[in-house]
Design a protein around this motif. Structure first.
Motif, PDB file in Angstrom:
ATOM      1  N   LEU A  94       8.955  -6.858   2.049  1.00  0.00           N
ATOM      2  CA  LEU A  94       9.066  -7.306   0.664  1.00  0.00           C
ATOM      3  C   LEU A  94      10.004  -6.341  -0.032  1.00  0.00           C
ATOM      4  O   LEU A  94       9.764  -5.131  -0.040  1.00  0.00           O
ATOM      5  N   VAL A  95      11.074  -6.862  -0.605  1.00  0.00           N
ATOM      6  CA  VAL A  95      12.092  -6.011  -1.213  1.00  0.00           C
ATOM      7  C   VAL A  95      11.992  -6.108  -2.733  1.00  0.00           C
ATOM      8  O   VAL A  95      12.153  -7.183  -3.311  1.00  0.00           O
TER       9      VAL A  95
ATOM     10  N   VAL B 218      11.003  -9.246  -6.898  1.00  0.00           N
ATOM     11  CA  VAL B 218      10.575  -8.977  -5.526  1.00  0.00           C
ATOM     12  C   VAL B 218      10.835 -10.225  -4.684  1.00  0.00           C
ATOM     13  O   VAL B 218      10.651 -11.345  -5.143  1.00  0.00           O
ATOM     14  N   SER B 219      11.309  -9.986  -3.471  1.00  0.00           N
ATOM     15  CA  SER B 219      11.628 -11.104  -2.599  1.00  0.00           C
ATOM     16  C   SER B 219      11.133 -10.802  -1.185  1.00  0.00           C
ATOM     17  O   SER B 219      11.372  -9.700  -0.681  1.00  0.00           O
ATOM     18  N   PRO B 220      10.426 -11.744  -0.556  1.00  0.00           N
ATOM     19  CA  PRO B 220       9.968 -12.993  -1.139  1.00  0.00           C
ATOM     20  C   PRO B 220       8.815 -12.736  -2.105  1.00  0.00           C
ATOM     21  O   PRO B 220       8.147 -11.705  -2.016  1.00  0.00           O
ATOM     22  N   ASP B 221       8.580 -13.674  -3.019  1.00  0.00           N
ATOM     23  CA  ASP B 221       7.501 -13.475  -3.997  1.00  0.00           C
ATOM     24  C   ASP B 221       6.176 -14.063  -3.510  1.00  0.00           C
ATOM     25  O   ASP B 221       5.158 -13.961  -4.185  1.00  0.00           O
TER      26      ASP B 221
ATOM     27  N   ALA C  22      13.617  -1.081  -3.093  1.00  0.00           N
ATOM     28  CA  ALA C  22      12.541  -0.396  -2.378  1.00  0.00           C
ATOM     29  C   ALA C  22      11.867  -1.443  -1.502  1.00  0.00           C
ATOM     30  O   ALA C  22      11.626  -2.569  -1.944  1.00  0.00           O
ATOM     31  N   THR C  23      11.570  -1.086  -0.254  1.00  0.00           N
ATOM     32  CA  THR C  23      11.016  -2.052   0.698  1.00  0.00           C
ATOM     33  C   THR C  23       9.563  -1.715   1.031  1.00  0.00           C
ATOM     34  O   THR C  23       9.244  -0.583   1.381  1.00  0.00           O
TER      35      THR C  23
ATOM     36  N   MET D 288       3.714   1.679   1.809  1.00  0.00           N
ATOM     37  CA  MET D 288       4.549   1.960   0.633  1.00  0.00           C
ATOM     38  C   MET D 288       5.929   2.441   1.072  1.00  0.00           C
ATOM     39  O   MET D 288       6.057   3.059   2.137  1.00  0.00           O
ATOM     40  N   PRO D 289       6.940   2.190   0.254  1.00  0.00           N
ATOM     41  CA  PRO D 289       8.267   2.736   0.570  1.00  0.00           C
ATOM     42  C   PRO D 289       8.194   4.258   0.644  1.00  0.00           C
ATOM     43  O   PRO D 289       7.667   4.912  -0.254  1.00  0.00           O
ATOM     44  N   SER D 290       8.682   4.835   1.720  1.00  0.00           N
ATOM     45  CA  SER D 290       8.534   6.268   1.930  1.00  0.00           C
ATOM     46  C   SER D 290       9.506   7.104   1.125  1.00  0.00           C
ATOM     47  O   SER D 290       9.270   8.281   0.884  1.00  0.00           O
ATOM     48  N   ASP D 291      10.600   6.519   0.689  1.00  0.00           N
ATOM     49  CA  ASP D 291      11.635   7.307   0.003  1.00  0.00           C
ATOM     50  C   ASP D 291      11.515   7.296  -1.518  1.00  0.00           C
ATOM     51  O   ASP D 291      12.343   7.871  -2.200  1.00  0.00           O
TER      52      ASP D 291
END
Length: 176
Positions: A24-25, A4-7, A69-70, A52-55
């Motif tokens: 956060l990716v 995950v970035s950034p951590d 996932a973002t 939360m990521p919607s997809d």
């Protein structure tokens, strides 16, 4: 594996009433599919919120190599305290992201009125951050008041005596 970035992320000082966001990716940087079994977000206050990521749908998620996932995290401080939150992502390996920020006052105002004994409504010069309103009658803090945002007035529950001094201190929102 998952990364995950950034951590970690420090929002720094953010004006009370303003918002800052960070994405956060979560990425599968490995060569095989990875599973995300759990996502939890814990906060010390409601000033930091995560979307939360919607997809991705319901957990568990299977992420193919190279998939991302973002998570959008937004910080909107309501006071001058240090806020902290933790995003935990559980799967083949556990990941932890620490988020923090500090609410900051933009400007302080103090307004004073000498009252005639019948006055209970006091119009403020500026629109306050309501959580910062401090109302005093003859130097003594009181909680017997309400704030009406439509008229930008502080209203005392009962009129102070004739010749009393009403002092209202507050902060105003920063230039968001």
């Amino acid at each position: 594996g998952l990364a995950v970035s950034p951590d970690e992320h420090d929002f720094g000082e953010v004006w009370i009433g303003c918002s800052e966001s960070v994405d956060l990716v979560l990425a599968n940087t490995g060569t095989a599919a990875a599973t995300v079994d759990e996502v939890s977000f814990s906060v010390g206050s409601s000033d930091i919120v995560m979307v939360m990521p919607s997809d991705e749908g319901a957990l568990p998620w299977t992420m193919d190599p190279g998939a991302t996932a973002t998570f959008r995290v937004t910080y909107t401080p309501a006071d001058e305290v240090q806020d902290i939150a933790y995003l935990q992502i559980g799967g083949a390996e556990d990941l932890l992201v620490v988020l923090s920020g500090q609410g900051a006052l933009y400007a302080d105002y103090t307004e004073t009125w000498e009252v005639d004994g019948a006055t209970t409504a006091f119009s403020l010069t500026e629109t306050p951050v309501t959580s910062t309103l401090d109302v005093r009658v003859d130097g003594v803090q009181t909680t017997a008041w309400s704030y009406d945002s439509a008229s930008n007035q502080v209203r005392l529950t009962s009129a102070p005596g004739a010749g009393a001094t009403v002092e209202i201190s507050y902060a105003i929102p920063g230039p968001c």
